[in-house]
Design an enzyme around this catalytic site. Sequence first.
Site, PDB file in Angstrom:
ATOM      1  N   ASN A 136      -9.583  -0.900  10.327  1.00 28.50           N
ATOM      2  CA  ASN A 136      -8.381  -0.301   9.732  1.00 28.50           C
ATOM      3  C   ASN A 136      -7.893   0.818  10.634  1.00 28.50           C
ATOM      4  OD1 ASN A 136      -8.058  -1.562   6.918  1.00 28.50           O
ATOM      5  ND2 ASN A 136     -10.232  -1.048   6.994  1.00 28.50           N
ATOM      6  N   GLU A 140     -13.722  -5.740   9.160  1.00 27.10           N
ATOM      7  CA  GLU A 140     -12.365  -5.452   9.628  1.00 27.10           C
ATOM      8  C   GLU A 140     -12.271  -4.075  10.237  1.00 27.10           C
ATOM      9  OE1 GLU A 140      -9.295  -4.690   6.910  1.00 27.10           O
ATOM     10  OE2 GLU A 140     -10.571  -3.630   5.495  1.00 27.10           O
ATOM     11  N   GLY A 158      -7.287   4.900   4.563  1.00 23.11           N
ATOM     12  CA  GLY A 158      -6.949   5.819   3.471  1.00 23.11           C
ATOM     13  C   GLY A 158      -7.318   7.238   3.872  1.00 23.11           C
ATOM     14  N   ARG A 161     -11.192   3.084  10.937  1.00 24.67           N
ATOM     15  CA  ARG A 161     -12.374   2.930  10.085  1.00 24.67           C
ATOM     16  C   ARG A 161     -12.819   1.491  10.226  1.00 24.67           C
ATOM     17  NH1 ARG A 161     -10.846   2.649   4.598  1.00 24.67           N
ATOM     18  NH2 ARG A 161     -11.522   0.492   4.734  1.00 24.67           N
ATOM     19  N   SER A 194      -5.953  -2.854   1.186  1.00 24.41           N
ATOM     20  CA  SER A 194      -6.221  -2.451  -0.195  1.00 24.41           C
ATOM     21  C   SER A 194      -6.584  -3.629  -1.098  1.00 24.41           C
ATOM     22  CB  SER A 194      -5.030  -1.682  -0.793  1.00 24.41           C
ATOM     23  OG  SER A 194      -4.917  -0.425  -0.173  1.00 24.41           O
ATOM     24  N   TYR A 202      -9.130   1.918  -6.451  1.00 23.59           N
ATOM     25  CA  TYR A 202      -8.251   3.026  -6.813  1.00 23.59           C
ATOM     26  C   TYR A 202      -8.394   3.524  -8.250  1.00 23.59           C
ATOM     27  CZ  TYR A 202      -6.479   1.926  -2.269  1.00 23.59           C
ATOM     28  OH  TYR A 202      -6.402   1.697  -0.924  1.00 23.59           O
ATOM     29  N   ASP A 248     -15.290  -1.517   9.183  1.00 22.51           N
ATOM     30  CA  ASP A 248     -16.049  -1.905   7.984  1.00 22.51           C
ATOM     31  C   ASP A 248     -16.959  -3.096   8.262  1.00 22.51           C
ATOM     32  OD1 ASP A 248     -14.354  -0.006   6.911  1.00 22.51           O
ATOM     33  OD2 ASP A 248     -13.163  -1.435   5.739  1.00 22.51           O
ATOM     34  N   GLU A 290       0.817  -1.214   0.000  1.00 23.18           N
ATOM     35  CA  GLU A 290       0.000   0.000   0.000  1.00 23.18           C
ATOM     36  C   GLU A 290       0.854   1.270   0.000  1.00 23.18           C
ATOM     37  OE1 GLU A 290      -3.970  -0.514   2.250  1.00 23.18           O
ATOM     38  OE2 GLU A 290      -2.493  -1.635   3.390  1.00 23.18           O
TER      39      GLU A 290
END
Length: 339
Positions: free
Chosen positions: A302, A300, A306, A284, A174, A245, A286, A15
């Site tokens: 994070n 998960e 991002g 974050r 990612s 992306y 999810d 990443e």
Amino acid sequence: MKKRILLLAGGQSGEHEVSLMSARSVLAALPRDQFDVTPVVISKQGRWLPPTDTARALETGEAQGGGDLVLHRVASAEGYDAVFPLLHGPMGEDGTIQGLLTLAGIPFVGSGVLGSAASMDKVMTKQVLASAGVPQVAWKLATRRDWKDRPESVKQSAEELGFPLFVKPANLGSSVGISKVSRPEELTAALDLAFSLDRRVILEAMTRHKPREVEVGILGNDAPIASPVGELSFDADFYDYETKYTAGRAQMHIPARLPQDVAKRVRDLALTAFRALDCAGLSRVDFFYVEETGELFLNEVNTMPGFTTTSMYPKLFEAAGISYSDLVTRLVNLALEER
Ligand code: ATP
Ligand code: MG
Ligand code: MG
Ligand code: MG
């Protein structure tokens, strides 16, 4: 007195490029009347780039080679009031850098060693969150040694979960190295790929219906707050690297169109997870939401999501009335907070 901030970006993981994109945004947004910011890019080889090379890497979006080992430079980064380790994946988001900074006595943005490591490893996350009563899909762990010595038992684990299933390196992000395996014949290639990137691999059952993907931001240390819930939609089989992306491939919906009680459950579960994993600063979280059944599964956590100005995490807090520049300021202040 202005606070001196060291912003670390790039890094050795898959990443690297994502991190550099985020770093450009954070660098532009940290208010200069409060902070003196020094960016340093870590190359893909894990080397510390001097200022001119760092500037070039931020411009080109990628860095190879470089000078000193991160190990030596981080330990002597004493002149800084705080470090913003804007790094994703292994050797950045997983507790390694956090350990060095802790040893060096330098405050830093985000989770400490424990929260970073436990959240980075998808298997450990599942284990911790299961004990906290957070709903998750069925899963199995396989190690590289299992795959080498007992491939039949790994395949047996997959059969037990049923197809389609997901195969993922336990410590990445990612969607790098992740495969959706629809048929048994695709299993070997998926496992070979995941094991080329990690010693630990997780096999995950898929929800019975294609899930909606909803995410929530958490901000704070010991009194964290949850953002509104957001949703991602995309025209792809799953949210893979390319979909993540390539501009225009995925759409963000903030707030997510969810029944109020579901949104509340998402936020509550995210806060429970943040605390159970001992996260700090930001995360974050999810989820998969199965509309047909009303089920919610935590996917998960994070710990360094991002962070470009158009990324989900900052957008979620923007919807809560916290601008991007206020958000990065708050994060640095949370790092400096007495706990
Ligand atoms: P990030 O970039 O958010 O850190 P990641 O690399 O850690 O992502 P995951 O979020 O675990 O990867 O999985 C990537 C995507 O794969 C998910 O967003 C989802 O689209 C799909 N996916 C993963 N696991 C499952 C599952 N068990 N059931 C259905 N879809 C899944
Ligand atoms: Mg992830
Ligand atoms: Mg990630
Ligand atoms: Mg994800």
